[in-house]
Each structure stands twice: as C-alpha cells, then as structure tokens.
Design a protein around this motif. Structure first.
Motif, short mmCIF file in Angstrom:
data_model
loop_
_atom_site.label_atom_id
_atom_site.label_comp_id
_atom_site.label_asym_id
_atom_site.label_seq_id
_atom_site.Cartn_x
_atom_site.Cartn_y
_atom_site.Cartn_z
N UNK A 83 37.17 125.53 115.88
CA UNK A 83 37.43 124.09 116.04
C UNK A 83 37.52 123.73 117.52
N UNK A 84 38.17 124.59 118.29
CA UNK A 84 38.30 124.34 119.72
C UNK A 84 36.91 124.30 120.38
N UNK A 85 36.05 125.24 120.00
CA UNK A 85 34.69 125.27 120.55
C UNK A 85 33.94 124.00 120.17
N UNK A 86 34.09 123.55 118.92
CA UNK A 86 33.42 122.34 118.46
C UNK A 86 33.90 121.12 119.25
N UNK A 87 35.21 121.06 119.51
CA UNK A 87 35.77 119.93 120.27
C UNK A 87 35.23 119.93 121.70
N UNK A 88 35.14 121.11 122.29
CA UNK A 88 34.59 121.20 123.64
C UNK A 88 33.12 120.77 123.67
N UNK A 89 32.42 121.12 122.61
CA UNK A 89 30.99 120.81 122.55
C UNK A 89 30.75 119.32 122.37
N UNK A 90 31.53 118.71 121.49
CA UNK A 90 31.33 117.29 121.20
C UNK A 90 31.93 116.40 122.27
N UNK A 91 33.11 116.74 122.72
CA UNK A 91 33.81 115.91 123.69
C UNK A 91 34.09 114.53 123.16
N UNK A 92 34.18 114.36 121.86
CA UNK A 92 34.35 113.07 121.20
C UNK A 92 35.79 112.59 121.35
N UNK A 93 35.92 111.43 121.99
CA UNK A 93 37.28 110.92 122.22
C UNK A 93 37.82 110.11 121.06
N UNK A 94 36.99 109.91 120.04
CA UNK A 94 37.44 109.13 118.89
C UNK A 94 37.81 110.03 117.70
N UNK A 95 37.71 111.31 117.87
CA UNK A 95 37.97 112.25 116.77
C UNK A 95 39.20 113.08 117.12
N UNK A 96 39.95 113.43 116.09
CA UNK A 96 41.08 114.35 116.27
C UNK A 96 40.72 115.69 115.65
N UNK A 97 41.32 116.71 116.19
CA UNK A 97 41.00 118.07 115.74
C UNK A 97 42.29 118.83 115.42
N UNK A 98 42.23 119.55 114.29
CA UNK A 98 43.35 120.46 113.97
C UNK A 98 43.00 121.79 114.60
N UNK A 99 43.65 122.11 115.70
CA UNK A 99 43.24 123.25 116.51
C UNK A 99 44.12 124.49 116.31
N UNK A 100 45.17 124.33 115.54
CA UNK A 100 46.03 125.50 115.26
C UNK A 100 46.71 125.29 113.92
N UNK A 101 46.82 126.37 113.16
CA UNK A 101 47.49 126.32 111.86
C UNK A 101 48.42 127.52 111.74
#
Length: 490
Positions: A83-101
C-alpha cells in the motif's frame, strides 16, 4: 499645489500596487513539497495516511517522509509495504491509504464436556454389533450401567487464543474461549474445581434436563422382549410386564417381575420376586444370591443363596442355602429335585402318579455336588484300574510265549496303574472329609402338613430313605445319637 498633491497620491497608489504584486509573485515562487498526515484509529489496529498537496513545483511524497511520520507517531507493527508503494506511485492527494494494520488477538477454543459414555445411544434400543459384524438383536443398549466412583464426564477447560499486536508493537492478550458448566444430577458428584463428574452409586445412567443422573432402580414399563433386549443392570430392576422366552435379565440388586416369566434366565445378586411365577419349559432359570419368591415354579432350575418361597414346584430342580417353604396355595412338590440346607416345609410332597421326587436336606448344595462328583470319579478310576490290570495280565501271558516282545507296553501299563492308584487315594481322602461334613449335617428337616407320597426319596446328610408307604402330617429328621432318618407323625 493641488496638482502636486494629486500626483503624490497617484504615485503612492502605484507604489502600493506594485508592492502587493511583487509580494504575490514571491509567494508563488516558494516551493512546497507534498507531505503526509498519519492518523492512528482509536483501537490502535489501523493507521490511515493522507497525502497533503504541495506547490505546483513541489516534490512528490518521498518514502523517507513517510518513515519519519511513522517514527514520530511510534508506528512499528503491521506496515503494509504494498500500500505504501502504491501511495508513493500515485501521489494522489484525494485518496486515503491504510498503511498499517495490527493483528487482532485470536479467541481460544471454547470449554466443552467430554462424556465417557455414548449419550447418542443411551436407551436408544440400537442393536449391538458383534466383532464378526453380525448384529445381536437381544443386546439393544437399553441400559448403560455405571459403577460407584466411575467418571461420567470431564470438563475440558477453555483455552486462551494467540495474542495480537497493535500498530505500536504492543502485545494484545489472547481471548479466553467461552466457558460451559458441568452440572451434577441425582446420585452424582463434582470435584472441587467442577471439572470431573463421578457416580455415587452403581446404577443406570440417565440424561435429564441436560444433567447426567444415576438411578439405582431400573423400571421397565412393559415386557422384556424384542423392544428391550436382554437386561443387565448394576442396580435393582422392576419389570411391570412379563419376560418372554429366550431373554436374560440380570441385576446386582433385587429383581421384581409383575408378569409371568417364560423360558428366560433371571439372575440377581439380591432377591428375586416373581408375582406370577415361572414356566421355564426346561430351560428357564432363576438364580439369586438372596431369596427367591415366586407364585409357582414349573419346569425350571432355581438356585438361591437364601430361602425359596413358592406355592408349587413342578418338574424342576431347586437348590436353597436356606429353607424351602410351600405353605400356601397347593403347597405341592411334584416330580422335582429339591435341595434345602436348613429344611423344607410343604403341604404335599410327591404324587400318586409315582413321578419321582427327591428331597436333599442338611448340607450345602456345593458340598452335595462335590460329593456326587467324587463318587462318580472314584467309580470311574476303579474301573480304569481294573481294565489296566486285565491288560497287564494279558500282555504278561503273551510275554511268556514270546519273551521280551511286550515288555515296554507292560512297563507303560504298570506306570498307568500306579498313577491311577495314587489318584484314587487322593479322591478317597476328599470323599472321607465330605462324609464327615454330611454326617454332621443335622439342621435340615422335612415337614409335610398333608401327604408325603410313596416313591419320594429323601437324603439327609449322609443318610438316605425312600418312602414306601404314604404319610399324613409328618416330619422327617435325623435321630439324635444314631443319626438315622426318622419319620414322626404330627
């Protein structure tokens, strides 16, 4: 003057406007990189990451920025690299990411009750399968016996599940499984911690209202037949119906049967009570450690450690360690063998029809059985010795004609003769001891209130007498001193 003042005002406005424009251009030219915001949810099991936008010429989010945010928040466990890699790749400021569980704790196994008996077949009437695969339809699992002190059930404790971890790396204890309660029913007990259920008595296992109970009395509402199969119970038994031919009823306690008994086997360590009697068809049997009380006994074998009380004994074999009493109803003994250690009382013994009736009194049945067996064995050994002597003499006569031809066979026969003679001596010694016991057996007496018929054979201890003439209201006993059998009219 006014013109100068107007020029000064205009110049000031131009200067102010230029200053504001320069200031805005300065702000637009400042470079702001993207940043992150981390939110740890209240249960500490999830982390939500949001990307904060930067200026148009700012740099996109970097991994070290994210790592720093994790460090500042103390997030160490359950990072989702994909998920962290995907967030870095997209850089989308309108999306939230669950990066740890985090890892939720597991619930452990629930507590449960382990039964030592098969409750599914309890009283089910399911036939018993033999070792060879055949089915015995007389063994129907109608009763499941238990003994005093026997373990009936165990509570297997609930287990604690595997621990979990929150995103801060803190351990979350595992969850204890659901509990159950082991309850004691009638005549059962629980140990101190409530984990082991045992029976307090010998008896029948029952399941009532979710509780295991033990009953000391087994009551059968109807007959003992194909619906119940054979009965073998560690308590007492009450049969409200009859016992059909071919079935077996056994009990450690007493047995009471309210209906008739056919060619069945009834065995009890206590007493047997038959309200309607037994018609055994020569195969029926009653055996009790205590007393036997029956309306009538016909064509059956009866063995009682105590007394036998009945209204008639017809064509049967009866052995009693106590008294045999027939003082009600017809009170008749006909065509039967009756052994009574402590005496016999009856209204009528024997018959005008001359059917043999034998009465044996004053000695325990097992002593009489052993005595009879020894007499038969002694006779058999004597015959074997006589035959062996004849064979030796025959071989010796042939030896005279053909010297040495039969010597080995003669030697074998001589050894056999010596062995038989030793065996005979041992058996005679045993018989002499039993003779002494029977000689002293003076407790038994026969009392007949009506008729003692001709042909009745009476053994009292080691004395024997056959009735040659009928007697009315007589008592048969042994004389003091001589020990001979005497008949007294009452």
């Amino acid at each position: 003057m006014n013109r100068e003042m107007n020029l000064s005002a205009s110049t000031a406005d131009n200067i102010l406007e230029n200053t504001e424009m320069n200031s805005l251009e300065s702000i637009e030219d400042e470079i702001i990189d993207q940043s992150v915001e981390m939110e740890i949810l209240p249960d500490l099991l999830s982390v939500i990451m949001s990307i904060i936008p930067g200026s148009p010429h700012g740099k996109p989010i970097r991994r070290d920025t994210i790592n720093l945010a994790f460090l500042e928040k103390g997030i160490y466990y359950g990072l989702d690299e994909a998920v962290i890699f995907d967030a870095l790749l997209k850089g989308n400021t309108k999306e939230t990411y669950i990066v740890a569980k985090g890892k939720r704790p597991e619930e452990g196994a629930d507590a449960y009750i382990e039964y030592t008996k098969d409750l599914e077949t309890l009283g089910s009437g399911i036939p018993k399968t033999q070792d060879d695969g055949t089915v015995n339809f007389k063994e129907l699992n109608f009763v499941q016996n238990v003994q005093a002190g026997e373990v009936l059930a165990r509570k297997i404790l609930a287990q604690v599940g595997k621990p979990g971890f929150n995103v801060l790396g803190q351990e979350i204890p595992g969850i204890l499984g659901k509990d159950v309660f082991l309850q004691a029913g009638k005549n059962t007990s629980l140990n101190e911690d409530g984990t082991i259920l045992t029976s307090n008595i010998n008896g029948k296992l029952e399941l009532k209202d979710g509780k295991l109970s033990v009953s000391e009395v087994l009551e059968i509402k109807g007959d003992v037949d194909a619906t119940t199969g054979n009965i073998n119970f560690l308590g007492s038994i009450i049969v409200n119906g009859m016992v059909q031919s071919g079935y077996v009823v056994k009990a450690i306690g007493n047995i009471e049967i309210k209906g008739p008994v056919e060619a069945a086997i009834i065995e009890s360590s206590g007493d047997i009570i038959l309200q309607r009697g037994i018609q055994g068809k020569e195969v029926g049997k009653l055996k009790a450690g205590g007393n036997i009380i029956a309306k009538f006994i016909e064509m059956s074998t009866v063995i009682a450690g105590g007394n036998v009380v009945t209204e008639s004994i017809l064509h049967s074999k009866v052995k009693s360690g106590g008294i045999v009493s027939l003082t009600a109803g017809k009170g008749a003994i006909l065509g039967s063998e009756v052994i009574a250690v402590n005496g016999l009382e009856a209204i009528t013994v024997g018959s005008n029809l001359g059917k043999g009736t034998e009465i044996i009194l004053g000695a325990p049945p097992e002593v009489l059985e052993e005595y009879k067996a020894l007499k038969a064995q002694i006779e058999k050994v004597n015959n074997a010795i006589a035959t062996t002597i004849t064979n030796i003499q025959f071989l010796q006569s042939r030896q005279e004609k053909e010297p040495g031809s039969n010597q080995s066979r003669i030697n074998t026969m001589i050894k056999l003769k010596l062995k038989l003679e030793r065996d005979l001596k041992i058996r005679k010694i045993k018989k002499e001891k039993l003779d002494e016991i029977l000689k002293d057996a003076t407790n038994g007496a026969l009392s007949v209130s009506k008729t003692l018929h001709v042909g009745t054979k009476i053994t009292l201890g080691n004395q024997f007498k056959e009735i040659k003439t009928p007697y009315e209201n007589a008592r048969v006993h042994r004389k003091n001193g001589s020990g001979e059998i005497e008949i007294m009219l009452l």
